[in-house]
Design an enzyme around this catalytic site. Structure first.
Site, short mmCIF file in Angstrom:
data_model
loop_
_atom_site.label_atom_id
_atom_site.label_comp_id
_atom_site.label_asym_id
_atom_site.label_seq_id
_atom_site.Cartn_x
_atom_site.Cartn_y
_atom_site.Cartn_z
N ASN A 1 0.88 -1.18 0.00
CA ASN A 1 0.00 0.00 0.00
C ASN A 1 0.91 1.22 0.00
O ASN A 1 1.50 1.55 1.02
CB ASN A 1 -0.89 -0.01 1.26
CG ASN A 1 -1.71 1.26 1.38
OD1 ASN A 1 -1.86 2.00 0.42
ND2 ASN A 1 -2.24 1.52 2.57
N TRP A 2 1.01 1.83 -1.15
CA TRP A 2 1.96 2.94 -1.27
C TRP A 2 1.44 4.23 -0.65
O TRP A 2 2.16 5.21 -0.56
CB TRP A 2 2.31 3.15 -2.74
CG TRP A 2 3.30 2.16 -3.27
CD1 TRP A 2 3.77 1.04 -2.63
CD2 TRP A 2 3.96 2.18 -4.55
NE1 TRP A 2 4.68 0.38 -3.43
CE2 TRP A 2 4.80 1.06 -4.61
CE3 TRP A 2 3.90 3.05 -5.65
CZ2 TRP A 2 5.59 0.78 -5.73
CZ3 TRP A 2 4.67 2.77 -6.76
CH2 TRP A 2 5.52 1.64 -6.80
N LYS A 3 0.16 4.26 -0.31
CA LYS A 3 -0.45 5.46 0.28
C LYS A 3 -0.22 6.66 -0.63
O LYS A 3 -0.25 6.52 -1.84
CB LYS A 3 0.09 5.68 1.70
CG LYS A 3 0.05 4.42 2.56
CD LYS A 3 0.29 4.66 4.01
CE LYS A 3 0.35 3.32 4.72
NZ LYS A 3 0.25 3.45 6.16
N HIS B 1 -9.49 1.10 4.47
CA HIS B 1 -8.22 1.27 5.19
C HIS B 1 -8.44 2.20 6.39
O HIS B 1 -9.21 3.16 6.31
CB HIS B 1 -7.16 1.85 4.25
CG HIS B 1 -5.79 1.78 4.84
ND1 HIS B 1 -5.32 2.73 5.72
CD2 HIS B 1 -4.80 0.86 4.71
CE1 HIS B 1 -4.09 2.39 6.09
NE2 HIS B 1 -3.76 1.26 5.50
N GLU C 1 -6.76 4.52 7.57
CA GLU C 1 -6.50 5.96 7.34
C GLU C 1 -7.71 6.62 6.70
O GLU C 1 -7.99 7.79 6.94
CB GLU C 1 -5.22 6.13 6.51
CG GLU C 1 -3.98 5.85 7.36
CD GLU C 1 -2.77 5.36 6.59
OE1 GLU C 1 -2.73 5.49 5.36
OE2 GLU C 1 -1.86 4.82 7.26
N GLU D 1 -5.75 -5.30 10.27
CA GLU D 1 -4.74 -4.28 10.51
C GLU D 1 -5.05 -3.53 11.81
O GLU D 1 -5.85 -2.58 11.81
CB GLU D 1 -4.73 -3.27 9.36
CG GLU D 1 -4.38 -3.87 8.02
CD GLU D 1 -3.72 -2.84 7.13
OE1 GLU D 1 -2.56 -3.07 6.74
OE2 GLU D 1 -4.33 -1.80 6.85
N GLY E 1 2.09 2.00 10.55
CA GLY E 1 3.02 3.12 10.39
C GLY E 1 3.71 3.51 11.68
O GLY E 1 4.37 4.55 11.75
N SER F 1 3.02 -2.50 10.24
CA SER F 1 4.48 -2.53 10.43
C SER F 1 5.07 -3.90 10.13
O SER F 1 6.07 -4.30 10.75
CB SER F 1 4.86 -2.04 11.83
OG SER F 1 4.43 -0.70 12.01
N GLY G 1 2.72 -1.25 4.21
CA GLY G 1 2.87 0.15 3.85
C GLY G 1 4.33 0.51 3.65
O GLY G 1 4.89 0.32 2.58
N GLY G 2 4.97 1.00 4.71
CA GLY G 2 6.34 1.52 4.63
C GLY G 2 7.32 0.62 3.90
O GLY G 2 8.06 1.06 3.02
C1 PEP Z 1 -0.85 -0.12 5.75
O1 PEP Z 1 -0.75 0.97 5.21
O2 PEP Z 1 -1.83 -0.82 5.53
C2 PEP Z 1 0.23 -0.54 6.65
C3 PEP Z 1 0.13 -1.71 7.23
O3 PEP Z 1 1.27 0.32 6.81
P1 PEP Z 1 2.68 -0.01 7.57
O4 PEP Z 1 3.16 -1.30 6.99
O5 PEP Z 1 3.55 1.14 7.21
O6 PEP Z 1 2.37 -0.12 9.01
#
Ligand code: PEP
Length: 255
Positions: free
Chosen positions: A13-15, A98, A100, A170, A176, A216, A237-238
């Site tokens: 997930n590049w956000k 999601h 966010e 999640e 994040g 994470s 994500g990251g």
């Molecule tokens: C996400 O954006 O769904 C996510 C899990 O981010 P991260 O891996 O950065 O926690």
């Protein structure tokens, strides 16, 4: 069903990261690293990057997704993109719900359900996100919150349509933040979601549904999380913004 019979799905997930040119460059870097992966590999990117991503990933093992879609086919919804538009653009996957979107853009269980319906109507594959806030976990409400989110989002979804649903557990406190759920915590909730699907549908549907963990997940902790019986992949994500890190997670999913 033996977990080995479900194909794991590792999704990035590049956000709100990467321009179209940066998208092409990062996918070009990832392509050889994930070639021949023993899992499905999906990259969900901002709308503006979708065409660049589709072009860059063409002929590779990487599939492309959007990060959201609207529930209406078209209309006066400034700034939104419909599932029909994604389908027409050749985008196979979409993330819905999601945290966010829920936290910062007023997404509710009902709007998540409506978006799920629209995406299913277009035959898109959905990564449906559910997860509790830190205060909810501390109040021992994780099962209640995650069950309610899942049940509302899936209301009206048929057993046949469940083939197009991936559920991403999640925990919001792990997204994040660098704070990952322990493999045991993640397994407990993913197992609970599978049991819920068995109650809502049947054990065949539950056994066939891919359930990811997200929060994470990275190149260091992925293998341990992915080894758990009800964790069939990850939403990342990251670590999905760094080709080498993402490739290590993809490799871990195939083992
Ligand atoms: C996400 O954006 O769904 C996510 C899990 O981010 P991260 O891996 O950065 O926690």
């Amino acid at each position: 069903m033996n977990k080995a019979l479900r194909t794991p799905v590792i999704a990035g997930n590049w956000k709100m990261n990467n321009t179209p040119d940066e998208t092409k460059a990062l996918i070009a870097e990832m392509k050889p690293l994930v070639a021949g992966a023993d899992c499905k590999v999906v990259l969900c990117v901002p709308y503006i990057d979708l065409y660049a991503a589709l072009e860059a990933a063409a002929g590779s093992d990487i599939e492309i997704g959007a990060e959201n879609c609207h529930w209406a086919e078209k209309g006066a919804f400034t700034g939104e993109v419909s599932a029909k538009m994604l389908k027409a653009a050749g985008v196979p996957y979409v993330i819905i719900g999601h945290s966010e979107r829920r936290q910062y853009f007023g997404e509710t269980d009902i709007t998540v359900r409506n978006r799920v319906r629209a995406a299913l109507n277009e035959g898109l594959k959905i990564i449906l996100c559910v997860g509790e806030m830190l205060a909810e976990r501390k109040a021992d409400m994780t099962a209640e919150i995650v069950s309610a989110q899942t049940e509302v989002a899936l209301s009206g979804v048929t057993a046949e349509e469940m083939k197009n649903i991936i559920i991403a557990y999640e925990p919001v406190w792990a997204i994040g933040t660098g704070e990952t759920a322990t493999p045991e915590q993640a397994q407990e909730v993913c197992g609970m979601i599978r049991a819920l699907i068995a109650r809502l549908y049947n054990s065949e549907v539950a056994d066939a549904t891919v359930i990811q963990y997200g929060g994470s997940m990275n190149e260091k902790n992925a293998a341990e999380l992915l080894a758990k019986p009800d964790i069939d992949g990850g939403l990342i994500g990251g670590a999905s913004l760094v080709a080498e890190k993402f490739a290590v997670i993809v490799e871990a999913a195939g083992k």
